[in-house]
Design a protein around this motif. Structure first.
Motif, short mmCIF file in Angstrom:
data_model
loop_
_atom_site.label_atom_id
_atom_site.label_comp_id
_atom_site.label_asym_id
_atom_site.label_seq_id
_atom_site.Cartn_x
_atom_site.Cartn_y
_atom_site.Cartn_z
N VAL A 168 0.86 -1.18 0.00
CA VAL A 168 0.00 0.00 0.00
C VAL A 168 0.90 1.23 0.00
CG1 VAL A 168 -0.16 0.09 2.54
CG2 VAL A 168 -1.97 1.13 1.15
N ALA A 169 0.44 2.32 -0.61
CA ALA A 169 1.21 3.56 -0.65
C ALA A 169 0.43 4.67 0.05
CB ALA A 169 1.50 3.96 -2.09
N ILE A 170 1.11 5.39 0.93
CA ILE A 170 0.54 6.54 1.62
C ILE A 170 1.09 7.81 0.99
CG2 ILE A 170 0.36 7.76 3.83
CD1 ILE A 170 -1.23 5.13 3.67
N ARG A 171 0.19 8.71 0.59
CA ARG A 171 0.60 9.95 -0.06
C ARG A 171 0.34 11.15 0.85
NH1 ARG A 171 -2.53 9.56 -5.84
NH2 ARG A 171 -1.34 7.86 -6.84
N PRO A 172 1.30 11.52 1.68
CA PRO A 172 1.13 12.73 2.48
C PRO A 172 1.42 13.98 1.65
CG PRO A 172 3.21 11.67 3.02
CD PRO A 172 2.56 10.84 1.94
N ILE A 239 -3.17 11.16 2.66
CA ILE A 239 -3.26 11.42 4.09
C ILE A 239 -2.87 12.88 4.32
CG2 ILE A 239 -2.22 10.95 6.35
CD1 ILE A 239 -4.12 8.75 5.51
N THR A 240 -3.83 13.67 4.80
CA THR A 240 -3.56 15.09 5.09
C THR A 240 -4.22 15.46 6.42
OG1 THR A 240 -5.55 16.09 4.13
CG2 THR A 240 -3.78 15.51 2.59
N ASN A 241 -4.10 16.73 6.78
CA ASN A 241 -4.80 17.21 7.98
C ASN A 241 -6.28 17.44 7.71
OD1 ASN A 241 -2.32 17.76 9.77
ND2 ASN A 241 -3.98 18.76 10.88
N ASP A 242 -6.67 17.33 6.43
CA ASP A 242 -8.07 17.51 6.03
C ASP A 242 -8.57 18.91 6.38
OD1 ASP A 242 -10.17 16.37 4.63
OD2 ASP A 242 -11.19 15.65 6.43
#
Length: 345
Positions: A168-172, A239-242
């Motif tokens: 899986v890849a997480i994109r911050p 994945i961000t602070n939204d």
């Protein structure tokens, strides 16, 4: 939804675990009861609970000892995104990652969580609430992005549930926080030199900045929800602070918090962008004679003057993600941690 990892399977390796993000990852994993190995090119901190392995991630011989008996690998090693070293990016982010994957398979690692980047879909144009369905950038603006696209494709394509290897890849996007070796220091030095008086564009462009602990939270959730029947298998997640915020408002809050003046004047975006292109052309022309690493580049202008914020809806749905630290709290913690840089009134 997936169950959490059983204690017997809570042994992991963090590749790049001595870096800014990596060290936070190690600390949180230890808090959650994981046994943690760290693999890096050098040892950046001391912790008797951690077993350190020093080596080159392009060397299977160096990697394999760090992967024995490990269930999960978090791969967050990368050169400085603002470097201009094309060869280094490709060696570490692409060919190095291929070696890491081969080593993981050989060692019997079951789960591979990559730290990717939201920049893999960014090519200098506005992105508003961008989803993971957006295509990869056809014209990436720097070598870092080029190499991250290749890296992410490689990792996701090797997802192989039948052989018990899941990826899986997480994109911050825009990672920041205490101990960040770059952002606040660069801001303060730029302010001290009198070069922080102007903002690019009208100052309204919304951008995602993501607190480092939220990035870590997203990675660990991904690992704990990754199993053979999971929707995470072979997929990328933002994945961000939204909480998208105007780019220049974010910088101004840090500057004001440290007693520096915020930017007050505006340079039209188109003018700044073409000036940066002109500088890049000049650098290219003189590169056979003089090596210059320009700080004013089209990529930096685009990052400062366009909208680029991303949807976390997929991460919320598939792994129950939500930020653990709000943007206001994150800014306050970051400013307090850099109080030694505060300008005396």
């Amino acid at each position: 939804m997936a169950t959490r990892l059983r204690p017997a399977n809570k042994k992991c390796t963090v590749i790049g675990g001595c870096g800014f993000l990596g060290q936070y990852m190690v600390e949180r994993l230890l808090d959650k009861g994981y046994t943690v190995n760290v693999f890096d090119i050098r040892q950046g901190f001391q912790d008797e609970r951690v077993q350190f392995f020093i080596g080159d991630l392009c060397s299977k011989k160096d990697l394999l000892p760090a992967l024995q008996g490990v269930n999960v690998v978090f791969h967050c090693a990368s050169p400085d995104p603002f470097s201009d070293n094309k060869e280094l990016f490709y060696r570490v982010n692409y060919t190095g990652t291929r070696t890491v994957i081969e080593s993981c398979k050989e060692a019997g690692v079951q789960k591979f969580v990559l730290t990717s980047s939201a920049s893999v879909i960014f090519e200098g144009k506005d992105i508003k609430n961008g989803s993971e369905d957006f295509p990869y950038a056809k014209h990436p603006m720097d070598y870092y992005t080029e190499s991250k696209i290749l890296q992410e494709k490689e990792v996701l394509s090797t997802n192989d549930p039948e052989n018990n290897f899941l990826t899986v890849a997480i994109r911050p996007h825009g990672i920041f926080g205490p101990r960040d070796p770059r952002l606040v220091y660069v801001l303060v030095e730029t302010a001290k030199s009198g070069k922080m008086k102007c903002m690019i564009g009208n100052g309204k462009n919304l951008v995602d900045f993501t607190y480092v602990e939220n990035v870590v939270h997203g990675h660990i959730l991904a690992a704990e929800h990754l199993h053979k029947d999971s929707p995470l298998c072979g997929k990328a997640y933002h994945i961000t602070n939204d909480e998208p915020i105007p780019f220049w408002t974010f910088l101004s809050r840090i500057l004001i918090g440290l007693n520096y003046e915020e930017p007050k004047y505006h340079i039209p975006y188109w003018l700044a962008y073409y000036l940066a292109l002109f500088v890049s052309l000049l650098v290219f022309i003189i590169s056979p004679f003089i090596k210059i690493n320009p700080t004013f580049t089209p990529m930096k202008v685009a990052l400062a003057g366009t909208y680029h914020y991303y949807s976390c809806e997929k991460a919320k749905k598939d792994m129950g993600y939500k930020p653990v630290v709000s943007l206001d709290q994150a800014l306050e913690r970051t400013i307090q941690s850099h109080s030694h840089l505060r300008k005396n009134s």
